[in-house]
Design a protein around this motif. Structure first.
Motif, PDB file in Angstrom:
ATOM      1  N   GLU A 129     -36.502  -0.466   5.835  1.00 15.24           N
ATOM      2  CA  GLU A 129     -37.444  -0.354   6.168  1.00 15.24           C
ATOM      3  C   GLU A 129     -37.946   0.543   7.037  1.00 15.24           C
ATOM      4  OE1 GLU A 129     -39.918  -3.933   5.612  1.00 15.24           O
ATOM      5  OE2 GLU A 129     -39.544  -4.073   3.843  1.00 15.24           O
ATOM      6  N   ASP A 188     -46.703   3.531  19.684  1.00 14.11           N
ATOM      7  CA  ASP A 188     -47.135   2.744  18.156  1.00 14.11           C
ATOM      8  C   ASP A 188     -47.271   1.269  18.761  1.00 14.11           C
ATOM      9  OD1 ASP A 188     -47.514   4.856  17.751  1.00 14.11           O
ATOM     10  OD2 ASP A 188     -44.892   5.246  17.007  1.00 14.11           O
ATOM     11  N   GLU A 240     -42.918 -14.021   6.029  1.00 11.72           N
ATOM     12  CA  GLU A 240     -43.619 -12.834   5.883  1.00 11.72           C
ATOM     13  C   GLU A 240     -43.034 -12.649   7.961  1.00 11.72           C
ATOM     14  OE1 GLU A 240     -47.315 -13.203   5.109  1.00 11.72           O
ATOM     15  OE2 GLU A 240     -47.964 -13.187   7.464  1.00 11.72           O
ATOM     16  N   VAL A 298     -44.302  -8.619   9.906  1.00 11.50           N
ATOM     17  CA  VAL A 298     -45.145  -7.636  10.763  1.00 11.50           C
ATOM     18  C   VAL A 298     -44.499  -6.130  10.696  1.00 11.50           C
ATOM     19  CG1 VAL A 298     -47.206  -9.432  11.423  1.00 11.50           C
ATOM     20  CG2 VAL A 298     -46.122  -7.863  12.507  1.00 11.50           C
ATOM     21  N   THR A 299     -45.122  -5.544  10.470  1.00 12.54           N
ATOM     22  CA  THR A 299     -44.719  -4.019  10.515  1.00 12.54           C
ATOM     23  C   THR A 299     -45.705  -3.052  11.294  1.00 12.54           C
ATOM     24  OG1 THR A 299     -45.358  -2.986   8.486  1.00 12.54           O
ATOM     25  CG2 THR A 299     -42.950  -3.530   8.284  1.00 12.54           C
ATOM     26  N   LEU A 338     -48.199   0.011  12.140  1.00 11.20           N
ATOM     27  CA  LEU A 338     -47.782   1.640  11.858  1.00 11.20           C
ATOM     28  C   LEU A 338     -48.098   2.755  12.834  1.00 11.20           C
ATOM     29  CD1 LEU A 338     -51.437   0.379   9.583  1.00 11.20           C
ATOM     30  CD2 LEU A 338     -49.248   0.828   9.141  1.00 11.20           C
ATOM     31  N   GLU A 360     -53.269   4.996  14.174  1.00 12.58           N
ATOM     32  CA  GLU A 360     -53.769   3.382  13.754  1.00 12.58           C
ATOM     33  C   GLU A 360     -54.624   2.549  14.825  1.00 12.58           C
ATOM     34  OE1 GLU A 360     -53.706   3.962   9.429  1.00 12.58           O
ATOM     35  OE2 GLU A 360     -52.162   4.919   9.820  1.00 12.58           O
ATOM     36  N   ALA A 377     -51.024  -1.379  14.962  1.00 16.49           N
ATOM     37  CA  ALA A 377     -51.896  -1.769  14.218  1.00 16.49           C
ATOM     38  C   ALA A 377     -50.369  -2.799  13.249  1.00 16.49           C
ATOM     39  CB  ALA A 377     -52.388  -0.357  13.232  1.00 16.49           C
ATOM     40  N   LYS A 378     -50.784  -3.506  12.582  1.00 17.83           N
ATOM     41  CA  LYS A 378     -50.011  -4.156  11.927  1.00 17.83           C
ATOM     42  C   LYS A 378     -49.833  -4.588  10.619  1.00 17.83           C
ATOM     43  CE  LYS A 378     -49.363  -7.933  15.857  1.00 17.83           C
ATOM     44  NZ  LYS A 378     -50.042  -7.503  16.627  1.00 17.83           N
ATOM     45  N   ARG A 379     -49.105  -4.420   9.828  1.00 21.83           N
ATOM     46  CA  ARG A 379     -48.969  -5.090   8.364  1.00 21.83           C
ATOM     47  C   ARG A 379     -48.478  -6.247   7.557  1.00 21.83           C
ATOM     48  NH1 ARG A 379     -47.343  -0.211   5.777  1.00 21.83           N
ATOM     49  NH2 ARG A 379     -50.012   1.416   5.461  1.00 21.83           N
ATOM     50  N   ARG A 380     -48.459  -7.044   7.338  1.00 28.68           N
ATOM     51  CA  ARG A 380     -48.056  -8.350   6.989  1.00 28.68           C
ATOM     52  C   ARG A 380     -47.312  -7.939   5.637  1.00 28.68           C
ATOM     53  NH1 ARG A 380     -52.197 -13.371   7.567  1.00 28.68           N
ATOM     54  NH2 ARG A 380     -51.029 -13.955   5.746  1.00 28.68           N
ATOM     55  N   ARG A 381     -45.974  -8.041   5.817  1.00 29.62           N
ATOM     56  CA  ARG A 381     -45.014  -8.080   4.505  1.00 29.62           C
ATOM     57  C   ARG A 381     -43.995  -9.973   4.475  1.00 29.62           C
ATOM     58  NH1 ARG A 381     -43.897  -4.838   1.821  1.00 29.62           N
ATOM     59  NH2 ARG A 381     -42.142  -3.723   2.352  1.00 29.62           N
TER      60      ARG A 381
END
Ligand code: ZN
Ligand code: FE
Ligand code: FE
Ligand code: ZN
Length: 277
Positions: free
Chosen positions: A36, A107, A254, A256-257, A259, A263, A267-271
Motif C-alpha cells: 500500500e 514524516d 488493525e 496504522v498508516t 500521512l 498533516e 499523523a495516523k490513519r487506522r486501517r
C-alpha cells in the motif's frame, strides 16, 4: 494491481554503507509487490562517535541529499512514498538527536536501540561480548532503554522491539512482568511498534517482536506498523503475509498508516487488516 499488503515503513538504502540499491529501487519493488505504500527509513548519521563508521550510516553531509532524494520520490508518487528515518536513542545526546530530527521534514521517525553504553550488541563484529555478560542484565538494561526512548517523545515507532535476541541469546529469567510494563509505557507514550520481519533472516529465526510480546502490545492497545528492515530491494515487504497472520493471532485487528508531514508529523490513519492474508 491489487493493493493488499500494508506499507513497509522500514527500509534502508545504499547510502548507509551496508545496504544495496537506491531509494527509487525500493519504491519500485514496493509497487511491484502490491504494498500500500513505502517509507524510506535509512539510518540517521551516528551521533555518538567522533569518527563516523562508513559501514553503519550515511555521513551528516549526505543527510540533506537523502532527504531531497526521498522528497522527489514523494512528489513522483504522491500518497505512496513517505520520508522516514531510523535513529538510535542515546539518552546522553537526546538533545542533539532531537535537533537533527527537527531539522528535516520527516514524516515519521523510527527509534531503535543498537547500543548499550557504547556496545553495539546487534553488530556481528561485537556479538562475542554476550559471552562475558549476564544475559538477564542485558535484557533488563535494553528494555529500560526502549522505555526511555519511547518516553523521550523523539520517535513515532519503536524499531525491532526485542532486537537483543538477534543472535539467539535468551533471558533465563521470566521477563514477562518487564515486557508488560514496557507495553503499557509504549501505550502511554503514544508510540507505535513495528512487526519487523528481518529477524526471520537472522540467527534467531523469528520476527521482532516475539508472539508473547506482541500479545501484550495488542492488549495494551499499542498501534502497529509493518517493516521489513530491507537492506536490498528484493527484501521489501518480505514475509508480510506471515506478519499479518502473526499479528492477527496475537490479537491485532488493525494497523496504522502515516500521512505526509503536511498533516502533522506521524499523523495516523487506522486501517483494518485485509480479509484474506
Ligand atoms: Zn542497517
Ligand atoms: Fe535497527
Ligand atoms: Fe533498520
Ligand atoms: Zn533496524
Amino acid at each position: 494491481m491489487v493493493l493488499s499488503l500494508p506499507p513497509d515503513y522500514h527500509v534502508h538504502t545504499e547510502r548507509c554503507g551496508h545496504a544495496r540499491g537506491a531509494a527509487w529501487e525500493y519504491v519500485t519493488a514496493a509497487r511491484e509487490k502490491g504494498l500500500e505504500g513505502i517509507g524510506i527509513s535509512d539510518h540517521l548519521p551516528l551521533l555518538h562517535t567522533t569518527t563516523p563508521d562508513p559501514v553503519l550510516a550515511m555521513s551528516r553531509d549526505e543527510l540533506p541529499e537523502y532527504v531531497d532524494e526521498v522528497i522527489e520520490l514523494k512528489e513522483r508518487y504522491p500518497g505512496y512514498v513517505l520520508l522516514g528515518i531510523e535513529a538510535d536513542f542515546n539518552p546522553d545526546i537526546a538533545g542533539e538527536t532531537a535537533d537533527l530530527l527537527a531539522a528535516y521534514p520527516f514524516d515519521y521517525a523510527i527509534g531503535s536501540i543498537h547500543y548499550l553504553e557504547g556496545w553495539g550488541f546487534d553488530d556481528p563484529r561485537y556479538a562475542d561480548e554476550f559471552d562475558s555478560r549476564d544475559v538477564n542484565a542485558v535484557y533488563r538494561e535494553y528494555l529500560e532503554l526502549v522505555g526511555r526512548a519511547a518516553d523521550s517523545g523523539l520517535f513515532d515507532v519503536m524499531g525491532h522491539l526485542d532486537l537483543v535476541k538477534k543472535f539467539g541469546h535468551r533471558a533465563t529469567n521470566d521477563l514477562a512482568p518487564e515486557w508488560e510494563r514496557l507495553a503499557q509505557r509504549l501505550a502511554d507514550a503514544g508510540v507505535a511498534v513495528e512487526i519487523n520481519t528481518a529477524g526471520l533472516r537472522k540467527p534467531v529465526g523469528e520476527m521482532y517482536p516475539a508472539a508473547e510480546v506482541l500479545e501484550l502490545l495488542a492488549g495494551a492497545g499499542v498501534p502497529l506498523v509493518f517493516g521489513s528492515d530491507a537492506h536490498s530491494p528484493e527484501d521489501v515487504g518480505r514475509d508480510f503475509p506471515n506478519a499479518l497472520e502473526l499479528a492477527r493471532r496475537c490479537g491485532y485487528r488493525e494497523y496504522v498508516t502515516f500521512l505526509s508531514n503536511r498533516e502533522g508529523r506521524a499523523a495516523k490513519r487506522r486501517r483494518p487488516f485485509p480479509d484474506t492474508t
